[in-house]
Design a protein around this motif. Structure first.
Motif, short mmCIF file in Angstrom:
data_model
loop_
_atom_site.label_atom_id
_atom_site.label_comp_id
_atom_site.label_asym_id
_atom_site.label_seq_id
_atom_site.Cartn_x
_atom_site.Cartn_y
_atom_site.Cartn_z
N LEU A 296 5.30 -25.38 -5.67
CA LEU A 296 4.29 -24.78 -6.54
C LEU A 296 4.67 -23.34 -6.87
O LEU A 296 4.61 -22.91 -8.04
CB LEU A 296 2.92 -24.82 -5.84
N ALA A 297 5.12 -22.61 -5.85
CA ALA A 297 5.53 -21.21 -6.09
C ALA A 297 6.65 -21.16 -7.10
O ALA A 297 6.66 -20.33 -8.03
CB ALA A 297 5.96 -20.57 -4.77
N LEU B 76 5.38 -21.88 -10.59
CA LEU B 76 4.66 -20.73 -11.11
C LEU B 76 5.64 -19.63 -11.54
O LEU B 76 5.53 -19.02 -12.60
CB LEU B 76 3.72 -20.18 -10.05
N PHE B 77 6.64 -19.40 -10.68
CA PHE B 77 7.63 -18.35 -10.95
C PHE B 77 8.37 -18.65 -12.25
O PHE B 77 8.54 -17.79 -13.11
CB PHE B 77 8.62 -18.27 -9.78
N THR B 78 8.78 -19.92 -12.41
CA THR B 78 9.53 -20.30 -13.61
C THR B 78 8.67 -20.14 -14.85
O THR B 78 9.15 -19.63 -15.88
CB THR B 78 10.00 -21.76 -13.49
N ILE C 256 1.92 -13.42 -12.96
CA ILE C 256 2.09 -14.76 -12.41
C ILE C 256 3.29 -14.83 -11.49
O ILE C 256 3.25 -15.41 -10.40
CB ILE C 256 2.23 -15.79 -13.55
N MET C 257 4.38 -14.18 -11.92
CA MET C 257 5.59 -14.21 -11.10
C MET C 257 5.34 -13.53 -9.76
O MET C 257 5.76 -14.01 -8.71
CB MET C 257 6.74 -13.52 -11.83
N ASN D 258 2.54 -13.24 -8.23
CA ASN D 258 1.69 -14.10 -7.41
C ASN D 258 2.46 -15.30 -6.87
O ASN D 258 2.20 -15.75 -5.75
CB ASN D 258 0.48 -14.56 -8.23
N ALA D 259 3.42 -15.80 -7.67
CA ALA D 259 4.26 -16.89 -7.18
C ALA D 259 5.01 -16.44 -5.95
O ALA D 259 5.08 -17.17 -4.93
CB ALA D 259 5.22 -17.33 -8.28
N LEU E 164 2.65 -16.28 -3.08
CA LEU E 164 2.35 -17.61 -2.58
C LEU E 164 3.46 -18.09 -1.65
O LEU E 164 3.22 -18.64 -0.58
CB LEU E 164 2.19 -18.58 -3.76
N ALA E 165 4.71 -17.84 -2.08
CA ALA E 165 5.85 -18.27 -1.25
C ALA E 165 5.78 -17.59 0.10
O ALA E 165 6.03 -18.21 1.13
CB ALA E 165 7.16 -17.94 -1.98
#
Lengths: 617, 515, 102
Positions: C12-13, C16-18, C39-40, C42-43, C46-47
């Motif tokens: 998911l991370a 989101l990053f992509t 978003i990046m 937050n990705a 998240l990781a």
């Protein structure tokens, strides 16, 4: 009396310096006075020296100082007076004085008189050094000095591009010969360890046997220098163009003195040349070829001075022929008489040219014998001597001596060439004299011709005219102690040759007179059509040497120069700079300020690095 | 003590000029002239008093200098301030001082901006050059070698002319700097290599010339080290593939800069070859002698051909310099006494005649405001006595006998002929080429149809005196060069001895000789 | 919490990053670029959280706090720039602000 020897060149040199530094302050009269007086004093010193030398004919040397001293290399500023140098010295200062004097009349309306006399005096000084130098380096100093003065004087009227080109050509062509001469000097010094002429003549036979390749090479290189200076084939092309200078210059430099320096050089180093029979033979052949080629060329010229220039080449060809058959004395004798009568012819030509308001095209002259009587007499006497009219002229005795040496040495072909040359001489001479003095005047200048006035105009012509007759032949040069004895032969053959040569000369004169006085229209017709026209063109352009050299040497050189002009090697050296510039251009594209592009490139880069790491792991 | 003053006087004089500017433009000029004259007088005094003959019975290997001055500098690395003088350096120092005087004189009216700083640079060039000629510690030599570049760079970059064709003075200055700097670094590498080789052999760390001369080297190492020196000096001389900086620098430099470049800076190249490249590595030098002579020939012909094609009068003269330096290179690598002496004479002669030509072209530029040959022509009657002087120096540069140039050129050719007859025979063609370019210069400027009849300003007293002085030197020394020859003679004999010893192969270097 | 395997969280991370990266690369509007950046970040956060949970380490959460601070700082600077951009060029198109040649 030996201490007066340096005065012979120091006095003209002083004249040059005075003229160079006082410039225009002296005025026209003052300039002329300085220019003529310096040479007159030199001539006076020469007369004194001659007087003393003839009383006790031994070579005298005078070393002024050591020029350079490094190891074996010890050339001096040293002078040597012997029969040969005395003869030349007499010609240079004597004829030089008459010409300087005549120039006072000739140059009276011309620009740049100061320059003219400064260069003329410098010329006399260099020429004197050339003949007095006791070593080859000092001789070379004089040799280059006269070349420089010749360059400057040919380009006297410097505003006309053609004159400047002619001067350039003269200097360049002789300089090519000089380069050979220089290599010859290097070779002689390496082999003999000296540049002193007397020592060279003494050591050469000890070092070499006759026909040794090295001595042949040395002689050939020296000959190269002589050919350039004396306008012999194949380095002869400059002399006809050199007539761009004022006429007294042509008389002094390009007839009487400088162009005969080559003859002097060979005669001076006769010991080397006698060891090199092949080169000696070549000298004779070149002389014979030149005298014929120039004789034909003289037939087809329209400019008075160019006719005389080719005639000079042809006469020097005779001298080289004499050198080639080892008749050194005859060569020098002819050098002397030639100086008299050719100077006379040139000065008379000068009188005609100035008299006719600078008209020097034969076709536009004519009928002048009444208006310019003195010039006419000058041409007649000088021409008779040039054509070697038997018994009464100086030219007859000297030319006869040359032909006799050729016969006595057993060179039949050279003798024939000489005889044919004398026929040609008579023909072109008659064409010249008839063209100038008989018939109808072809131009306004010739119709309004005015005879020259004054002592400066008359006296030099009269004196030279007297010297061109048998009186000049009585001045026997004291060469016995310097040059090897002439060839001997039976008196009967000699007499027969004299009769034959005299007959040829007379025949030529008669033929010429008949052709050019009575058959002019027919001649013009022949020269205008077919083979005649082709021959005329060929001879008019003197066998096309100029065009050939233009195509073979001048144009490639120009092409090379314009091709290299922007310095290709330098451009090569700039390659790293260019490379840096290109990289700069290419890489600065990547920094365009587009933020998104940076992001993309970062992503791509990061991905690549990760990939590489993954593969490596 | 006199030696250090030769360096200190122009150094301090330069500072004085810089500060003296605030009292008016005349002050720096007079200070500069005074310091240059003082240097010249000291040199002439040394010449007058000193004895430059080789002491009888001198040991080979011990270098007997006529004068020496030494002081410690960085003792840890064996570096000293060690100045020494022999005949060769004396001649060249005297020449530099004389041309320094001329450089000040010829910019008297030409330079109007930042006069003080200009003279500072002019004097500091002299500091560098005199230092180069006197230093016998290799580190010190290198320091001076680099030091002379900087003021020259400023001279071109700040007071130069930019020409219309897009060649800028900054570009020329940069090119000059890069060429000489890059080659100088190679020399530094060679110097360090030599020093470390010496330490490896003897355990002693020293930059002393006398010590390093005795370093035992293998053939291969000697060759590489020699090449480093050779390249540095070849760029300075310049030898043909490395000549690119010279025409640009000359063309863009102010007159004084051209005089210094042609008269002094080029001489340091030849001096370096004679003082360092040959004596330090005689065998390796002997080995590349044919190549060097070949390059000399290329230089003679290439310079002459390029000169004929130039439109800018100063570029024209610059290329003729390249041609003349070809003769120098041939003479140096012929290595006979006569040729080496000829090299010294030709260096002096070239300095005189070429500087004079640059001064003349500066004067032409002041009068015509152009250096384009296409816009000249027919000037003979319009300039008073300038054309006559130009004629004399042009004739000197074509090697007319009676001038010093002839003595130099012919001594080189006479001396090289026994060693390399073919090289000399081809070089003699250079005599013809010299005639072509010299006379071409003369007639493009002064002969031909004039563009206008108005007369231009004649030479003033200052200009006349400069040119007359140079002309007198060229002619007098041309007829009596012995003072030069006697002074530089012993040093040249030493070089020749080393070079000759190297030519006779010892059995170890040439095993084939034994069998 | 152990019900979610680490791989899922990481995927998911990454997604989101992509997404954020693609938005950053392909959008020209600066607001969207800032959003993508957020978003990046937050990705990445998240990781960190997922990894911290998986290995029972507190540093994951500490890092997340750091990321939040960073994101706040970044957002303030970014919004200030956005403000300036709009005032100067009257547009939010980032390419118009490029003054460099290339």
């Amino acid at each position: 009396m030996t201490w007066t020897l340096p005065l012979t060149f120091l006095l003209p040199l002083a004249g040059t310096l005075i003229l160079a530094f006082s410039g225009a302050r002296l005025g026209r009269r003052g300039t002329t006075w300085v220019g003529v007086t310096s040479v007159a004093l030199a001539a006076l010193v020469t007369a004194l020296l001659a007087h003393h030398y003839l009383a006790a004919p031994e070579a005298r040397t005078l070393t002024l100082w050591r020029w350079i001293a490094v190891g074996d290399f010890q050339p001096t500023i040293g002078l040597r007076l012997d029969g040969l140098s005395l003869t030349l010295l007499g010609v240079i200062t004597g004829v030089g004085l008459l010409i300087h004097w005549f120039a006072a009349w000739y140059m009276q309306g011309e620009e740049g008189v100061t320059r003219f006399y400064a260069y003329m005096n410098l010329f006399v000084a260099s020429m004197v050094l050339l003949v007095l130098g006791d070593n080859l380096l000092l001789l070379f100093l004089g040799w280059e000095g006269v070349g420089l003065c010749s360059y400057l004087l040919i380009g006297h009227y410097y505003r006309t591009a053609a004159n400047v080109r002619a001067a350039f050509k003269a200097f360049l062509v002789t300089r090519i010969g000089d380069a050979f001469l220089a290599i010859g000097l290097f070779l002689l010094f390496r082999e003999l360890g000296t540049l002193n002429i007397a020592e060279i003549l003494q050591r050469a036979p000890e070092r070499w046997s006759a026909g040794d390749p090295l001595v042949e090479l040395a002689a050939l290189l020296l000959l190269g220098g002589a050919l350039g200076k004396s306008a012999q084939l194949p380095l002869h092309t400059w002399l006809a163009d050199a007539m761009a200078g004022p006429t007294p210059v042509s008389a002094l430099i390009h007839a009487a003195t400088m162009v005969t320096a080559g003859v002097y050089l060979v005669a001076r180093l006769h010991g080397v040349f006698l060891l090199a029979p092949a080169v000696l033979w070549l000298t004779g052949v070149i002389g014979a070829l030149t005298l014929l080629a120039a004789g034909f060329a003289a037939l087809a010229q329209t400019d008075i001075k160019r006719v005389l220039a080719y005639s000079t080449m042809s006469q020097i060809g005779y001298m080289f022929l004499a050198l080639g058959v080892a008749g050194f004395e005859a060569a020098i004798f002819h050098l002397m008489t030639h100086a008299f009568f050719k100077a006379l012819l040139f000065l008379s030509a000068g009188a005609v040219i100035v008299g006719c308001h600078h008209e020097q095209d034969i076709r536009r002259l004519g009928g002048l014998w009444r208006r310019l009587p003195l010039a006419y007499v000058g041409f007649l006497v000088g021409g008779a001597a040039l054509a070697a009219l038997p018994l009464v002229t100086a030219g007859f005795y000297s030319k006869d001596a040359i032909l006799w040496q050729a016969l006595a040495a057993g060179h039949g072909a050279l003798l024939l060439a000489g005889l044919l040359g004398s026929l040609l001489t008579s023909l072109y001479l008659l064409r010249l004299i008839v063209g100038i003095f008989h018939g109808e005047a072809g131009s306004e200048g010739a119709r309004r011709a005015e005879a020259g006035q004054g002592l400066a105009h008359g006296l030099p012509l009269v004196v030279l005219a007297l010297l061109s007759t048998f009186l000049g032949a009585w001045l026997e040069p004291p060469l016995g102690s310097v040059l090897p004895a002439p060839h001997e032969g039976s008196e009967g053959w000699h007499l027969a040759l004299e009769l034959l040569a005299g007959g040829v000369a007379l025949l030529g004169i008669a033929l010429g007179a008949w052709l050019f006085l009575n058959r002019r229209a027919w001649l013009a017709d022949v020269a205008a059509r077919g083979l005649g026209a082709r021959l005329w063109r060929l001879w008019h352009h003197a066998w096309g040497f100029d065009a050939a050299y233009e195509r073979l040497l001048v144009r490639p050189y120009r092409g090379l120069v314009s091709g290299l002009r922007h310095d290709a090697i330098d451009a090569l050296g700039l390659l790293p700079a260019r490379l840096a510039w290109w990289l700069h251009v290419a890489l600065s594209r990547t920094q365009g300020g587009k933020l998104r592009l940076y992001a993309v490139s970062m992503v791509v880069g990061a991905t690549l690095i990760l990939l590489v790491m993954a593969v490596a792991a | 003590m006199a030696l250090i003053w030769l360096i200190l006087i122009p150094f301090l004089g330069g500072l004085a000029c810089w500060q003296g500017e605030r009292w008016g433009d005349g002050v720096p000029r007079w200070i500069a002239l005074g310091s240059m004259l003082l240097v010249l007088l000291i040199t002439l005094g040394l010449w007058w008093q000193g004895d430059y003959r080789w002491p009888a019975g001198a040991e080979s290997g011990v270098v007997p200098w006529a004068l020496e001055w030494r002081a410690p500098w960085i003792p840890r690395f064996g570096i000293e301030v060690h100045l020494a003088l022999d005949g060769l350096s004396l001649v060249l120092v005297a020449l530099s001082a004389l041309l320094g005087v001329l450089a000040v004189l010829c910019s008297w009216h030409e330079i109007r901006r930042r006069v003080g700083f200009f003279h500072l640079n002019l004097l500091w060039i002299l500091v560098g050059v005199v230092g180069v000629f006197l230093a016998v510690d290799l580190f010190l030599f290198f320091a001076f070698w680099e030091m002379m570049l900087v003021p020259m760079y400023f001279l071109i970059a700040l007071w130069g002319h930019s020409s219309a064709t897009g060649r800028s003075r900054i570009g020329a200055a940069t090119k000059f700097f890069l060429y000489t700097q890059a080659s100088g670094l190679l020399m530094l590498v060679s110097i360090l290599g030599l020093v470390f080789a010496h330490r490896a052999a003897t355990g002693e760390l020293t930059f002393s010339y006398a010590a390093l001369r005795e370093t035992p080297l293998s053939d291969e190492v000697a060759m590489w080290l020699m090449l480093g020196f050779f390249l540095a000096f070849a760029v300075k001389l310049p030898v043909v593939p490395f000549h690119g900086w010279l025409p640009d620098a000359h063309a863009q430099a102010p007159t004084a800069g051209s005089v210094d470049l042609a008269g002094i800076l080029l001489k340091t190249g030849a001096y370096g070859l004679l003082r360092f490249a040959l004596p330090l590595f005689p065998e390796a030098s002997q080995a590349i002698a044919p190549l060097a002579m070949g390059l000399g020939l290329v230089g003679i012909v290439y310079g002459a051909l390029l000169a004929c094609g130039q439109q800018d009068i100063k570029r024209f003269i610059a290329y003729t310099s390249i041609s003349h330096m070809g003769f120098v290179l041939i003479g140096i690598y012929a290595g006979t006494e006569l040729a080496l002496q000829g090299v010294v004479v030709l260096l002096v002669a070239h300095a005189f005649s070429t500087s004079a030509l640059f001064i003349l072209s500066g004067q032409l530029h002041e009068r015509l405001h152009t250096r384009d040959l296409g816009e000249m022509g027919g000037l003979w009657g319009r300039l008073g006595s300038l054309p006559a002087f130009m004629l004399c120096f042009v004739v000197a540069s074509l090697g007319m006998p009676g001038t010093l140039n002839f003595v130099g050129e012919f001594m080189i050719l006479f001396g090289s002929f026994p060693v390399a007859p073919w090289v000399v025979a081809i070089a003699s063609a250079g005599l013809v080429l010299a005639a072509i370019y010299s006379l071409l210069l003369m007639q493009r400027v002064h002969y031909g149809p004039p563009r206008s009849e108005s007369s231009l300003a004649d030479l003033d007293g200052r200009e006349y005196a400069m040119l007359l002085g140079l002309l007198a030197l060229v002619l007098v020394l041309g007829l009596y060069p012995q003072p030069l020859l006697d002074t530089a003679g012993p040093a040249m004999q030493e070089v020749q001895r080393l070079f000759d010893d190297a030519a006779t192969p010892s059995p170890t270097t040439m095993p084939l000789g034994d069998s | 919490m152990n019900g979610v395997p680490m791989a899922h969280g990481l995927v998911l991370a990454a997604v989101l990053f992509t997404l954020g990266l693609a938005g950053l690369m392909f959008r020209r509007n600066m607001i969207f670029m800032l959003l993508s950046l957020e978003i990046m970040l937050n990705a990445a956060g998240l990781a960190f959280i997922v990894a911290g949970m998986a290995w029972d380490q507190a540093e994951g959460q500490a890092m997340f706090l750091l990321v939040i601070t960073l994101a706040a700082a970044e957002a303030s600077v970014g919004l200030a720039l956005l403000n300036q951009l709009y005032r100067r060029f009257k547009t939010l198109d980032i390419d118009t602000a490029s003054g460099m040649r290339g």
